[in-house]
Design an enzyme around this catalytic site. Structure first.
Site, PDB file in Angstrom:
ATOM      1  NE  ARG A  34      -3.500   2.099   3.001  1.00 43.62           N
ATOM      2  CZ  ARG A  34      -4.702   2.468   2.573  1.00 43.62           C
ATOM      3  NH1 ARG A  34      -5.352   1.754   1.700  1.00 43.62           N
ATOM      4  NH2 ARG A  34      -5.261   3.574   3.038  1.00 43.62           N
ATOM      5  CB  ILE A  60      -5.617   5.888  -1.077  1.00 43.89           C
ATOM      6  CG1 ILE A  60      -5.473   4.366  -0.966  1.00 43.89           C
ATOM      7  CG2 ILE A  60      -4.880   6.552   0.054  1.00 43.89           C
ATOM      8  CD1 ILE A  60      -4.006   3.883  -1.034  1.00 43.89           C
ATOM      9  CB  SER A  61     -10.837   3.668   0.425  1.00 44.76           C
ATOM     10  OG  SER A  61     -11.492   4.247  -0.673  1.00 44.76           O
ATOM     11  CD  GLN A  62     -11.460   2.842   7.664  1.00 37.84           C
ATOM     12  OE1 GLN A  62     -12.534   2.809   7.084  1.00 37.84           O
ATOM     13  NE2 GLN A  62     -11.347   2.826   8.973  1.00 37.84           N
ATOM     14  N   PRO A  63      -8.017   1.204   4.729  1.00 34.19           N
ATOM     15  CG  PRO A  63      -5.885   0.673   5.547  1.00 34.19           C
ATOM     16  CD  PRO A  63      -6.904   1.772   5.531  1.00 34.19           C
TER      17      PRO A  63
END
Ligand code: SAM
Length: 215
Positions: A34, A60-63
């Site tokens: 990531r 970028i979205s939260q994991p």
């Protein structure tokens, strides 16, 4: 090594602890670097429990959100998947680990170009990217067993539903411009089955079947 350890911690403390249990999804989240998809200055936050800016006012979205949406697609390995909103390319890489071929559309050219470069560097050969409005789907390549929309929409775009075969799954945040419900829509023999996976907050899906740019 340090990043690999951070990824393992992320998987345990953010994903497993919140109920993500698809072993293939957890493995992909352990594998994909990531930190390669975030800006240089934010590398030390790459495995933190929140979204991060990627430029062009996008994120970028939260994991956890990436894992939750991916798990809802129930990928087994042989699927053709459509993603709307390539962004950094991180979610694309996760999908590329889990399905046969990924088609991903991004409306902002500079993000698509950057994502292509990183995906190439990491060796993801099963990804096709396109610049444009993804709300109409990708008719020439349809149908898709999985469709994932990584931006918030006022409604479910009909062209995306039309590009789902029987057995196909669509995951999409639907709501107002600020908060949405994450919906999973499965096409079954008897019709569409809709499941609400909970609240979420995404940047806007802008386009013909999404939010109008000037509203
Ligand atoms: N999946 C991405 C990642 O892992 O980095 C995060 C995507 S970000 C939350 C949403 C993306 O959707 C933005 O890059 C935005 O430009 C894009 N987007 C918004 N409307 C779109 C549309 N109609 N077609 C394609 N991309 C769109």
């Amino acid at each position: 090594m340090e990043f690999a350890a951070a990824r393992n911690r992320m998987v345990e403390s953010q994903l497993v602890s919140r109920g993500i249990n698809d072993a293939r999804v957890l493995e992909a989240m352990r594998n994909v670097a990531r930190h390669r998809f975030v800006e240089e200055a934010l590398v030390n936050q790459a495995y933190s429990d929140h979204p991060l800016p990627i430029g062009e006012k996008q994120t970028i979205s939260q994991p956890y959100m990436v894992a939750l949406m991916t798990e809802a697609l129930e990928l087994k390995g042989r699927e053709k998947v459509l993603e709307i909103g390539t962004g950094s390319g991180y979610q694309t890489a996760i999908l590329a680990e889990l399905a046969e071929k990924i088609y991903s559309i991004e409306r902002i050219r500079s993000l698509s170009v950057k994502a292509r470069r990183i995906l190439d560097q990491l060796g993801y050969l099963n990804v096709v990217l396109k610049v444009g409005d993804g709300t109409s789907g990708w008719k020439d390549e349809a149908p898709f067993e999985g469709i994932i929309v990584t931006a918030g929409s006022p409604d479910v775009p009909q062209p995306l539903v039309d590009q789902l075969p029987v057995g196909g799954r669509l995951v999409i945040p639907v709501g107002d411009r600020y908060t949405q419900s994450l919906l999973r829509i499965a096409r079954e023999e008897t019709g569409l089955k809709k499941t609400d996976l909970g609240g979420c907050r995404f940047v806007n899906l802008l386009g013909k079947h999404g939010w109008k740019e000037d509203s």
